[in-house]
Design an enzyme around this catalytic site. Structure first.
Site, PDB file in Angstrom:
ATOM      1  CB  SER A  16      30.954  27.329  48.884  1.00  0.00           C
ATOM      2  OG  SER A  16      32.007  28.237  49.064  1.00  0.00           O
ATOM      3  CG  ASN A  17      31.788  32.526  48.877  1.00  0.00           C
ATOM      4  OD1 ASN A  17      31.552  32.997  49.978  1.00  0.00           O
ATOM      5  ND2 ASN A  17      32.902  31.849  48.607  1.00  0.00           N
ATOM      6  CE  LYS A  69      45.105  38.665  27.996  1.00  0.00           C
ATOM      7  NZ  LYS A  69      46.045  39.703  27.539  1.00  0.00           N
ATOM      8  CG  MET A  96      39.296  31.527  40.331  1.00  0.00           C
ATOM      9  SD  MET A  96      39.440  32.647  41.746  1.00  0.00           S
ATOM     10  CE  MET A  96      41.109  32.287  42.247  1.00  0.00           C
ATOM     11  NE  ARG A  97      38.370  32.873  32.423  1.00  0.00           N
ATOM     12  CZ  ARG A  97      39.208  32.478  31.477  1.00  0.00           C
ATOM     13  NH1 ARG A  97      39.867  33.347  30.763  1.00  0.00           N
ATOM     14  NH2 ARG A  97      39.355  31.202  31.228  1.00  0.00           N
ATOM     15  CG  HIS A 115      41.079  38.714  47.730  1.00  0.00           C
ATOM     16  ND1 HIS A 115      41.580  38.092  46.601  1.00  0.00           N
ATOM     17  CD2 HIS A 115      42.108  38.799  48.604  1.00  0.00           C
ATOM     18  CE1 HIS A 115      42.864  37.825  46.792  1.00  0.00           C
ATOM     19  NE2 HIS A 115      43.214  38.244  48.006  1.00  0.00           N
TER      20      HIS A 115
HETATM   21  C1  GAR Z   1      36.535  32.151  47.628  1.00  0.00           C
HETATM   22  O1  GAR Z   1      37.340  31.827  48.739  1.00  0.00           O
HETATM   23  C2  GAR Z   1      36.893  33.521  47.108  1.00  0.00           C
HETATM   24  O2  GAR Z   1      37.273  34.413  48.113  1.00  0.00           O
HETATM   25  C3  GAR Z   1      38.056  33.193  46.197  1.00  0.00           C
HETATM   26  O3  GAR Z   1      37.681  32.016  45.549  1.00  0.00           O
HETATM   27  C4  GAR Z   1      36.887  31.236  46.442  1.00  0.00           C
HETATM   28  C5  GAR Z   1      35.657  30.756  45.698  1.00  0.00           C
HETATM   29  O4  GAR Z   1      35.037  29.747  46.429  1.00  0.00           O
HETATM   30  N1  GAR Z   1      38.298  34.254  45.285  1.00  0.00           N
HETATM   31  C6  GAR Z   1      39.535  34.649  44.955  1.00  0.00           C
HETATM   32  O5  GAR Z   1      40.539  34.136  45.379  1.00  0.00           O
HETATM   33  C7  GAR Z   1      39.582  35.812  43.985  1.00  0.00           C
HETATM   34  N2  GAR Z   1      40.877  36.386  43.946  1.00  0.00           N
HETATM   35  P1  GAR Z   1      33.595  29.231  46.004  1.00  0.00           P
HETATM   36  O6  GAR Z   1      33.655  28.827  44.532  1.00  0.00           O
HETATM   37  O7  GAR Z   1      33.339  28.065  46.873  1.00  0.00           O
HETATM   38  O8  GAR Z   1      32.614  30.354  46.232  1.00  0.00           O
END
Ligand code: GAR
Length: 194
Positions: A16-17, A69, A96-97, A115
């Site tokens: 989504s981001n 990782k 997420m790595r 984050h």
């Molecule tokens: C987001 O909330 C981002 O902040 C988080 O994963 C989500 C991704 O959402 N990132 C972390 O937690 C990193 N430590 P998305 O796939 O819908 O963009």
């Protein structure tokens, strides 16, 4: 017109981001940034479906051999694939790595991460759940440069979100995601003006 700032986005999930960044670009809200490539470490990650929708190449790159990782052969594949894009900025949008020094040195000073908490509070996994269980009344999201310290690099910007009495974990998560969708494009646009 500034020379375009070439942006590569890495994600693992729904994207989504990445979508917010692509929409901002389509609407002329991303400054001189140009999103040139999407990469995912999960073959069916939602982020990959955004590529065809927005006309940006999107590709799964195998992160093996590790689960949490990026190191060894997987790290080398990512460095080669990203280098081929000649990026000015690498955006971790839900990637997420944990990144290791080889990757960090390859793109030194060019990697930013999103984050879902007000760092330095609640680094690591399930940041929204951590904040919820701790009972904080204000949380939010952070965009920061990535260094060897997980979720510990210099902060570029943050957005605060109030936890209201009527909130549930789900409504809080939705508010944080909405804040992220505004914050990340704004930071990228600002970086592109430098
Ligand atoms: C987001 O909330 C981002 O902040 C988080 O994963 C989500 C991704 O959402 N990132 C972390 O937690 C990193 N430590 P998305 O796939 O819908 O963009």
């Amino acid at each position: 017109m500034l020379t375009p700032m070439r942006v590569v986005i890495l994600g693992s999930g729904r994207g989504s981001n990445a979508g917010a960044l692509l929409r901002a670009q389509a609407e002329g809200r991303l400054g001189s940034a140009k999103i040139v490539q999407l990469f995912a470490d999960v073959p069916d990650a939602g982020i990959l479906a955004l590529g065809p929708r927005f006309g940006v190449p999107a590709e799964f790159v195998d992160p093996a051999p590790f689960k949490t990782k990026l190191e060894g052969a997987g790290e080398e594949r990512y460095i080669a694939a990203i280098n081929a894009c000649a990026p000015d900025l690498v955006v971790l949008a839900g990637f997420m790595r944990v990144l290791k020094p080889g990757f960090l040195h390859a793109f030194a000073g060019k990697i930013i991460n999103l984050h879902p908490s007000l760092l330095p509070s609640f680094p690591g996994l399930d940041a929204i759940g951590q904040a919820w269980r701790r009972g904080v009344k204000v949380t939010g999201c952070t965009v920061h440069y990535v260094t060897t310290e997980v979720d510990g690099g210099p902060i570029l910007d943050q957005a605060a979100v109030r936890v209201e009495p009527a909130d549930t974990l789900e409504t809080l998560a939705a508010k944080i995601h909405a804040a992220e969708h505004a914050l990340l494009p704004a930071v990228v646009a600002r970086l592109s003006a430098r």
